[in-house]
Write a protein that holds these residues in place. Structure first.
Motif, PDB file in Angstrom:
ATOM      1  N   MET A  60       0.486 130.414  70.151  1.00 18.62           N
ATOM      2  CA  MET A  60       0.158 129.518  69.045  1.00 18.62           C
ATOM      3  C   MET A  60       0.676 128.110  69.338  1.00 18.62           C
ATOM      4  SD  MET A  60       0.782 131.900  65.666  1.00 18.62           S
ATOM      5  CE  MET A  60       2.434 132.386  66.136  1.00 18.62           C
ATOM      6  N   GLY A  61      -0.129 127.139  69.046  1.00 18.38           N
ATOM      7  CA  GLY A  61       0.268 125.776  69.292  1.00 18.38           C
ATOM      8  C   GLY A  61       1.025 125.167  68.136  1.00 18.38           C
ATOM      9  N   THR A  62       1.311 123.859  68.282  1.00 23.93           N
ATOM     10  CA  THR A  62       2.070 123.177  67.242  1.00 23.93           C
ATOM     11  C   THR A  62       1.263 122.081  66.562  1.00 23.93           C
ATOM     12  OG1 THR A  62       3.014 121.725  68.940  1.00 23.93           O
ATOM     13  CG2 THR A  62       4.284 123.669  68.317  1.00 23.93           C
ATOM     14  N   ASN A  63      -0.038 122.001  66.842  1.00 22.47           N
ATOM     15  CA  ASN A  63      -0.898 121.040  66.159  1.00 22.47           C
ATOM     16  C   ASN A  63      -1.507 121.722  64.946  1.00 22.47           C
ATOM     17  OD1 ASN A  63      -0.498 118.949  68.055  1.00 22.47           O
ATOM     18  ND2 ASN A  63      -1.979 119.916  69.445  1.00 22.47           N
ATOM     19  N   PHE A  64      -0.829 121.573  63.816  1.00 21.49           N
ATOM     20  CA  PHE A  64      -1.228 122.306  62.618  1.00 21.49           C
ATOM     21  C   PHE A  64      -2.110 121.461  61.710  1.00 21.49           C
ATOM     22  CE2 PHE A  64       2.994 123.928  63.810  1.00 21.49           C
ATOM     23  CZ  PHE A  64       2.665 125.268  64.022  1.00 21.49           C
ATOM     24  N   PRO A  65      -2.996 122.111  60.965  1.00 20.50           N
ATOM     25  CA  PRO A  65      -3.748 121.395  59.935  1.00 20.50           C
ATOM     26  C   PRO A  65      -2.826 121.043  58.778  1.00 20.50           C
ATOM     27  CG  PRO A  65      -4.181 123.744  59.781  1.00 20.50           C
ATOM     28  CD  PRO A  65      -3.356 123.545  61.025  1.00 20.50           C
ATOM     29  N   LEU A  66      -3.262 120.141  57.926  1.00 19.50           N
ATOM     30  CA  LEU A  66      -2.469 119.772  56.758  1.00 19.50           C
ATOM     31  C   LEU A  66      -2.345 120.971  55.824  1.00 19.50           C
ATOM     32  CD1 LEU A  66      -3.989 116.260  55.941  1.00 19.50           C
ATOM     33  CD2 LEU A  66      -2.104 116.840  57.494  1.00 19.50           C
ATOM     34  N   VAL A  67      -1.190 121.052  55.175  1.00 19.34           N
ATOM     35  CA  VAL A  67      -0.967 122.120  54.200  1.00 19.34           C
ATOM     36  C   VAL A  67      -1.794 121.843  52.952  1.00 19.34           C
ATOM     37  CG1 VAL A  67       0.735 123.115  52.606  1.00 19.34           C
ATOM     38  CG2 VAL A  67       1.322 122.766  55.015  1.00 19.34           C
ATOM     39  N   ARG A  68      -2.553 122.856  52.523  1.00 22.38           N
ATOM     40  CA  ARG A  68      -3.366 122.739  51.304  1.00 22.38           C
ATOM     41  C   ARG A  68      -2.895 123.667  50.195  1.00 22.38           C
ATOM     42  NH1 ARG A  68      -9.128 124.258  52.668  1.00 22.38           N
ATOM     43  NH2 ARG A  68      -9.441 123.654  50.475  1.00 22.38           N
ATOM     44  N   ALA A  69      -2.042 124.628  50.537  1.00 22.58           N
ATOM     45  CA  ALA A  69      -1.566 125.582  49.535  1.00 22.58           C
ATOM     46  C   ALA A  69      -0.139 125.994  49.854  1.00 22.58           C
ATOM     47  CB  ALA A  69      -2.469 126.814  49.492  1.00 22.58           C
ATOM     48  N   CYS A  70       0.632 126.223  48.802  1.00 21.16           N
ATOM     49  CA  CYS A  70       2.007 126.714  48.943  1.00 21.16           C
ATOM     50  C   CYS A  70       2.128 128.038  48.189  1.00 21.16           C
ATOM     51  CB  CYS A  70       3.007 125.710  48.385  1.00 21.16           C
ATOM     52  SG  CYS A  70       3.135 124.192  49.368  1.00 21.16           S
ATOM     53  N   ILE A  71       2.667 129.038  48.854  1.00 20.70           N
ATOM     54  CA  ILE A  71       2.819 130.370  48.279  1.00 20.70           C
ATOM     55  C   ILE A  71       4.308 130.692  48.217  1.00 20.70           C
ATOM     56  CG2 ILE A  71       2.197 132.806  48.473  1.00 20.70           C
ATOM     57  CD1 ILE A  71      -0.169 131.954  50.224  1.00 20.70           C
TER      58      ILE A  71
ATOM     59  N   ASN B  96      -0.404 134.805  59.635  1.00 18.25           N
ATOM     60  CA  ASN B  96      -0.805 133.579  60.326  1.00 18.25           C
ATOM     61  C   ASN B  96      -0.594 132.346  59.451  1.00 18.25           C
ATOM     62  OD1 ASN B  96      -1.665 132.588  62.877  1.00 18.25           O
ATOM     63  ND2 ASN B  96      -3.682 132.095  62.019  1.00 18.25           N
ATOM     64  N   MET B  97       0.477 132.395  58.641  1.00 21.57           N
ATOM     65  CA  MET B  97       0.831 131.275  57.782  1.00 21.57           C
ATOM     66  C   MET B  97       2.146 130.657  58.241  1.00 21.57           C
ATOM     67  SD  MET B  97      -0.068 132.940  54.052  1.00 21.57           S
ATOM     68  CE  MET B  97      -1.734 133.512  53.682  1.00 21.57           C
ATOM     69  N   ARG B  98       2.324 129.396  57.964  1.00 20.19           N
ATOM     70  CA  ARG B  98       3.596 128.727  58.239  1.00 20.19           C
ATOM     71  C   ARG B  98       4.585 129.136  57.153  1.00 20.19           C
ATOM     72  NH1 ARG B  98       1.844 122.567  59.068  1.00 20.19           N
ATOM     73  NH2 ARG B  98       3.932 122.367  59.982  1.00 20.19           N
ATOM     74  N   VAL B  99       5.878 129.044  57.463  1.00 23.85           N
ATOM     75  CA  VAL B  99       6.862 129.560  56.516  1.00 23.85           C
ATOM     76  C   VAL B  99       8.149 128.745  56.554  1.00 23.85           C
ATOM     77  CG1 VAL B  99       7.670 131.272  58.213  1.00 23.85           C
ATOM     78  CG2 VAL B  99       8.135 131.642  55.782  1.00 23.85           C
ATOM     79  N   ILE B 100       8.689 128.525  55.350  1.00 22.45           N
ATOM     80  CA  ILE B 100      10.005 127.919  55.176  1.00 22.45           C
ATOM     81  C   ILE B 100      10.961 129.029  54.774  1.00 22.45           C
ATOM     82  CG2 ILE B 100      11.395 126.229  53.917  1.00 22.45           C
ATOM     83  CD1 ILE B 100       9.241 124.898  55.537  1.00 22.45           C
ATOM     84  N   TRP B 101      11.993 129.251  55.567  1.00 24.57           N
ATOM     85  CA  TRP B 101      12.993 130.282  55.289  1.00 24.57           C
ATOM     86  C   TRP B 101      14.238 129.631  54.704  1.00 24.57           C
ATOM     87  CZ3 TRP B 101      16.965 132.412  59.181  1.00 24.57           C
ATOM     88  CH2 TRP B 101      17.643 133.515  58.634  1.00 24.57           C
TER      89      TRP B 101
ATOM     90  N   TYR C 267       8.017 116.558  52.377  1.00 24.63           N
ATOM     91  CA  TYR C 267       6.595 116.797  52.127  1.00 24.63           C
ATOM     92  C   TYR C 267       5.701 116.249  53.238  1.00 24.63           C
ATOM     93  CZ  TYR C 267       8.432 117.508  47.395  1.00 24.63           C
ATOM     94  OH  TYR C 267       9.154 117.939  46.311  1.00 24.63           O
ATOM     95  N   GLU C 268       5.962 115.015  53.639  1.00 25.93           N
ATOM     96  CA  GLU C 268       5.082 114.345  54.585  1.00 25.93           C
ATOM     97  C   GLU C 268       5.007 115.081  55.919  1.00 25.93           C
ATOM     98  OE1 GLU C 268       7.461 112.959  52.849  1.00 25.93           O
ATOM     99  OE2 GLU C 268       6.447 111.560  51.487  1.00 25.93           O
ATOM    100  N   GLU C 269       6.086 115.755  56.298  1.00 26.69           N
ATOM    101  CA  GLU C 269       6.084 116.462  57.580  1.00 26.69           C
ATOM    102  C   GLU C 269       5.085 117.620  57.589  1.00 26.69           C
ATOM    103  OE1 GLU C 269       9.919 117.572  59.000  1.00 26.69           O
ATOM    104  OE2 GLU C 269      10.807 115.613  58.501  1.00 26.69           O
ATOM    105  N   TYR C 270       4.663 118.038  56.411  1.00 29.29           N
ATOM    106  CA  TYR C 270       3.684 119.112  56.314  1.00 29.29           C
ATOM    107  C   TYR C 270       2.317 118.582  55.862  1.00 29.29           C
ATOM    108  CZ  TYR C 270       7.395 122.360  57.250  1.00 29.29           C
ATOM    109  OH  TYR C 270       8.413 123.047  57.881  1.00 29.29           O
ATOM    110  N   GLY C 271       2.186 117.267  55.934  1.00 21.93           N
ATOM    111  CA  GLY C 271       0.906 116.652  55.581  1.00 21.93           C
ATOM    112  C   GLY C 271       0.616 116.642  54.101  1.00 21.93           C
ATOM    113  N   ILE C 272       1.661 116.793  53.290  1.00 19.41           N
ATOM    114  CA  ILE C 272       1.500 116.789  51.831  1.00 19.41           C
ATOM    115  C   ILE C 272       1.701 115.354  51.340  1.00 19.41           C
ATOM    116  CG2 ILE C 272       2.387 117.657  49.630  1.00 19.41           C
ATOM    117  CD1 ILE C 272       3.317 120.172  51.151  1.00 19.41           C
TER     118      ILE C 272
END
Length: 284
Positions: free
Chosen positions: A1-12, A203-208, A275-280
């Motif tokens: 998996m690479g590190t070029n991620f799309p902008l975050v559109r949802a938070c779960i 296949n989701m990004r995660v904040i622990w 926020y900005e680091e996740y494209g929010i």
């Protein structure tokens, strides 16, 4: 998996230990029960392997304590202490984070809850916290362990609950004429090891954001948790001994840590979230 991620559109969001201080309440309840049988207090080295795992986790607890109880016996004893959850409180930074995500983002970030606990348990823990019902009203996407659509699904670290949240969010988006979400456009907030692995498998990004007690027993193994490689094929990870001394020095508690592949981040709290680091994008 690479590190070029799309902008975050949802938070779960997970609930226990992520939004609320309910993990401390669970520990208090567990210790009350254990003391009935003359057992020592519940250590985080064992709780790390029990959190969010449903029946398998409860069995691990009972096995560790060598109690003459079935899972249903244990649950009945837990129920006798449930009034303690009426004292649940939001964890630091949560109120600001949720309010910002709901009212100050453009485009607006979609929000969802995904908790292994039951709907009734969630209500007990949050009915006195008005900001939760304001941010996550009934019409919002809420998935609980006893959701009918979770029948036949597996608990965390299986990805099932997050994949169901994604499906529900997309059902809402399509109905509103918006493009569906991709899994990698979702950012999951979790406190448990099983939850981190569950999000990664989806296949989701995660904040622990681990409890300080959990962070302590994971010192030196933070990268294993962030990479989702602490538990595979049902084998119980060992947190009775921490990692290598060099790892402890490099990954000291309190430091913000990114996973090797960029899909997961460990934070001490959710205060001052970047926020900005996740494209929010925020509006002021």
């Amino acid at each position: 998996m690479g590190t070029n991620f799309p902008l975050v559109r949802a938070c779960i969001f997970d609930v226990d230990g992520t939004l609320l201080n309910s993990e401390d309440i669970y520990t208090k309840i567990y210790n009350n029960i254990l003391r009935e049988y003359g057992k020592p207090d519940y250590p985080w080295s064992i709780k790390a392997t029990q959190q969010s795992r449903g029946t398998p986790g409860t069995l691990r607890l009972i096995e560790w304590a060598q109690l003459p109880l079935s899972v249903s016996d244990w649950k009945a004893k837990e129920k006798a202490h449930i009034d303690l959850f009426t004292k649940s409180k939001l964890l630091p930074g949560i109120s600001t984070l949720l309010q910002t995500l709901k009212t100050q983002t453009s485009p607006t970030i979609k929000l969802a809850l995904a908790s292994s606990a039951s709907r009734q348990s969630f209500s007990l823990k949050t009915s006195h916290i008005s900001s939760i019902s304001n941010i996550f009203p009934e019409a919002f996407c809420r998935i609980f362990g006893d959701d009918p659509d979770m029948t036949g699904c597996e608990k965390k670290p299986s990805p099932d609950i997050f994949l169901l949240a994604l499906k529900r969010l997309n059902d809402m988006l399509v109905a509103d004429g918006e493009p569906p979400l991709k899994a990698e456009e979702c950012l999951v907030f979790e406190d448990s090891i099983a939850g981190v692995e569950s999000a990664r498998r989806a296949n989701m990004r995660v904040i622990w954001v681990p409890h300080p007690g959990l962070a302590e027993v994971c010192r030196g193994r933070e990268m294993d948790v962030l990479m989702g490689r602490t538990e595979r094929d049902g084998e119980r990870p060992d947190f009775s001994a921490t990692g290598l001394e060099e790892e402890k020095q490099n990954l000291s508690r309190g430091k913000r840590i990114m996973s090797e592949d960029g899909w997961a981040e460990m934070r001490v709290s959710l205060e001052n979230f970047p926020y900005e680091e996740y494209g929010i994008q925020l509006t002021f």
